[in-house]
Design a protein around this motif. Structure first.
Motif, PDB file in Angstrom:
ATOM      1  N   GLN A  91     -26.781 -21.428   7.564  1.00  0.00           N
ATOM      2  CA  GLN A  91     -27.568 -21.471   6.539  1.00  0.00           C
ATOM      3  C   GLN A  91     -29.024 -21.241   6.458  1.00  0.00           C
ATOM      4  OE1 GLN A  91     -26.094 -24.188   3.391  1.00  0.00           O
ATOM      5  NE2 GLN A  91     -24.152 -23.920   3.890  1.00  0.00           N
ATOM      6  N   THR A  92     -29.588 -21.778   7.626  1.00  0.00           N
ATOM      7  CA  THR A  92     -30.947 -22.212   7.764  1.00  0.00           C
ATOM      8  C   THR A  92     -31.388 -20.654   8.168  1.00  0.00           C
ATOM      9  OG1 THR A  92     -31.073 -24.420   8.315  1.00  0.00           O
ATOM     10  CG2 THR A  92     -32.901 -22.853   9.236  1.00  0.00           C
ATOM     11  N   ARG A  93     -30.540 -19.883   9.139  1.00  0.00           N
ATOM     12  CA  ARG A  93     -30.754 -18.533   9.647  1.00  0.00           C
ATOM     13  C   ARG A  93     -30.831 -17.637   8.221  1.00  0.00           C
ATOM     14  NH1 ARG A  93     -31.208 -17.010  14.166  1.00  0.00           N
ATOM     15  NH2 ARG A  93     -30.238 -19.010  15.131  1.00  0.00           N
ATOM     16  N   ARG A 136     -34.435 -24.308  16.816  1.00  0.00           N
ATOM     17  CA  ARG A 136     -34.273 -24.804  18.167  1.00  0.00           C
ATOM     18  C   ARG A 136     -33.358 -25.985  18.157  1.00  0.00           C
ATOM     19  NH1 ARG A 136     -40.662 -24.917  20.330  1.00  0.00           N
ATOM     20  NH2 ARG A 136     -40.765 -22.681  20.684  1.00  0.00           N
ATOM     21  N   ASP A 137     -33.313 -26.643  16.993  1.00  0.00           N
ATOM     22  CA  ASP A 137     -32.349 -27.981  17.415  1.00  0.00           C
ATOM     23  C   ASP A 137     -31.769 -28.109  15.835  1.00  0.00           C
ATOM     24  OD1 ASP A 137     -31.431 -30.033  18.528  1.00  0.00           O
ATOM     25  OD2 ASP A 137     -32.791 -31.278  17.109  1.00  0.00           O
ATOM     26  N   VAL A 138     -30.438 -28.462  15.979  1.00  0.00           N
ATOM     27  CA  VAL A 138     -29.994 -28.828  14.707  1.00  0.00           C
ATOM     28  C   VAL A 138     -29.407 -30.347  14.865  1.00  0.00           C
ATOM     29  CG1 VAL A 138     -27.900 -28.348  13.074  1.00  0.00           C
ATOM     30  CG2 VAL A 138     -29.353 -26.405  14.211  1.00  0.00           C
ATOM     31  N   ASP A 139     -29.576 -30.992  14.007  1.00  0.00           N
ATOM     32  CA  ASP A 139     -29.186 -32.478  14.204  1.00  0.00           C
ATOM     33  C   ASP A 139     -28.099 -32.888  12.864  1.00  0.00           C
ATOM     34  OD1 ASP A 139     -28.644 -35.207  14.116  1.00  0.00           O
ATOM     35  OD2 ASP A 139     -30.513 -35.993  14.561  1.00  0.00           O
ATOM     36  N   GLU A 140     -26.847 -32.484  13.143  1.00  0.00           N
ATOM     37  CA  GLU A 140     -26.081 -32.516  11.905  1.00  0.00           C
ATOM     38  C   GLU A 140     -25.976 -33.856  11.348  1.00  0.00           C
ATOM     39  OE1 GLU A 140     -21.787 -31.943  12.443  1.00  0.00           O
ATOM     40  OE2 GLU A 140     -22.325 -31.704  14.387  1.00  0.00           O
ATOM     41  N   ARG A 184     -40.769 -27.379   2.489  1.00  0.00           N
ATOM     42  CA  ARG A 184     -40.668 -27.844   1.181  1.00  0.00           C
ATOM     43  C   ARG A 184     -39.356 -27.079   0.442  1.00  0.00           C
ATOM     44  NH1 ARG A 184     -44.994 -26.321  -0.892  1.00  0.00           N
ATOM     45  NH2 ARG A 184     -44.236 -24.620  -2.081  1.00  0.00           N
ATOM     46  N   ARG A 185     -39.038 -25.919   0.992  1.00  0.00           N
ATOM     47  CA  ARG A 185     -38.226 -25.235   0.414  1.00  0.00           C
ATOM     48  C   ARG A 185     -36.801 -25.090   0.917  1.00  0.00           C
ATOM     49  NH1 ARG A 185     -41.966 -20.274  -1.981  1.00  0.00           N
ATOM     50  NH2 ARG A 185     -43.042 -21.782  -3.393  1.00  0.00           N
ATOM     51  N   LEU A 186     -36.591 -25.094   2.333  1.00  0.00           N
ATOM     52  CA  LEU A 186     -35.524 -25.055   2.833  1.00  0.00           C
ATOM     53  C   LEU A 186     -34.576 -26.093   2.594  1.00  0.00           C
ATOM     54  CD1 LEU A 186     -33.863 -23.351   4.962  1.00  0.00           C
ATOM     55  CD2 LEU A 186     -35.059 -24.630   6.662  1.00  0.00           C
ATOM     56  N   PRO A 187     -34.965 -27.266   2.463  1.00  0.00           N
ATOM     57  CA  PRO A 187     -33.989 -28.433   1.856  1.00  0.00           C
ATOM     58  C   PRO A 187     -33.503 -28.254   0.610  1.00  0.00           C
ATOM     59  CG  PRO A 187     -35.820 -29.323   3.135  1.00  0.00           C
ATOM     60  CD  PRO A 187     -36.061 -28.041   2.770  1.00  0.00           C
ATOM     61  N   GLU A 188     -34.082 -27.526  -0.223  1.00  0.00           N
ATOM     62  CA  GLU A 188     -33.510 -27.279  -1.573  1.00  0.00           C
ATOM     63  C   GLU A 188     -32.589 -26.043  -1.385  1.00  0.00           C
ATOM     64  OE1 GLU A 188     -37.221 -26.070  -3.582  1.00  0.00           O
ATOM     65  OE2 GLU A 188     -38.114 -27.943  -3.558  1.00  0.00           O
ATOM     66  N   GLU A 189     -32.354 -25.346  -0.562  1.00  0.00           N
ATOM     67  CA  GLU A 189     -31.351 -24.447  -0.375  1.00  0.00           C
ATOM     68  C   GLU A 189     -30.540 -24.470   0.402  1.00  0.00           C
ATOM     69  OE1 GLU A 189     -31.784 -21.477  -2.502  1.00  0.00           O
ATOM     70  OE2 GLU A 189     -33.755 -22.319  -3.306  1.00  0.00           O
ATOM     71  N   VAL A 190     -30.416 -25.358   1.193  1.00  0.00           N
ATOM     72  CA  VAL A 190     -29.392 -25.604   2.462  1.00  0.00           C
ATOM     73  C   VAL A 190     -28.268 -26.921   2.409  1.00  0.00           C
ATOM     74  CG1 VAL A 190     -28.871 -25.855   4.649  1.00  0.00           C
ATOM     75  CG2 VAL A 190     -30.562 -24.239   4.148  1.00  0.00           C
ATOM     76  N   ASP A 191     -27.405 -26.969   1.953  1.00  0.00           N
ATOM     77  CA  ASP A 191     -26.523 -27.933   1.538  1.00  0.00           C
ATOM     78  C   ASP A 191     -26.455 -29.092   2.717  1.00  0.00           C
ATOM     79  OD1 ASP A 191     -25.468 -26.813  -0.668  1.00  0.00           O
ATOM     80  OD2 ASP A 191     -23.850 -25.972   0.233  1.00  0.00           O
TER      81      ASP A 191
END
Length: 108
Positions: free
Chosen positions: A9-11, A31-35, A63-70
């Motif tokens: 989703q980030t990509r 670089r890193d994903v901490d689920e 600011r915007r990415l957390p609004e768009e990715v569950d």
């Protein structure tokens, strides 16, 4: 959400909603994903490493990415360094602190 889904989703967001990164010769890398903590680290590089508006792009992504990715709670955006960096890191650090960037709201 799994780390794989957070990364996907980030990509997708960066490719589709922030096309200026790649259109202007920049690049991004997850670089890193901490689920467990809902945290993603994104590095922007290429032409972004020396771009004067990169600090604004970084701020907008944060600011915007957390609004768009569950299930994404936090985003760390860093500049990719190394021999391909267009300007010295000390200069880009100074740019990020400039008042001109405080209220900028890019169109993406």
């Amino acid at each position: 959400m799994s780390a794989r889904n957070l990364e996907r989703q980030t990509r997708s967001f960066l490719s589709n909603e922030v096309p200026q990164i790649q259109q202007h010769g920049g690049s991004f890398e997850i670089r890193d994903v901490d689920e467990e903590n809902g945290r993603v680290t994104v590095a922007i590089g290429g032409a972004c490493s020396g771009c004067g508006i990169a600090p604004m792009t970084m701020k907008a992504i944060r600011r915007r990415l957390p609004e768009e990715v569950d299930d994404l709670a936090e985003v760390e955006v860093v500049r990719a360094g190394g021999p391909r960096a267009a300007v010295m890191p000390s200069v880009t650090d100074e740019m990020e602190d400039m008042e001109e960037y405080e209220d900028y709201d890019p169109p993406f």
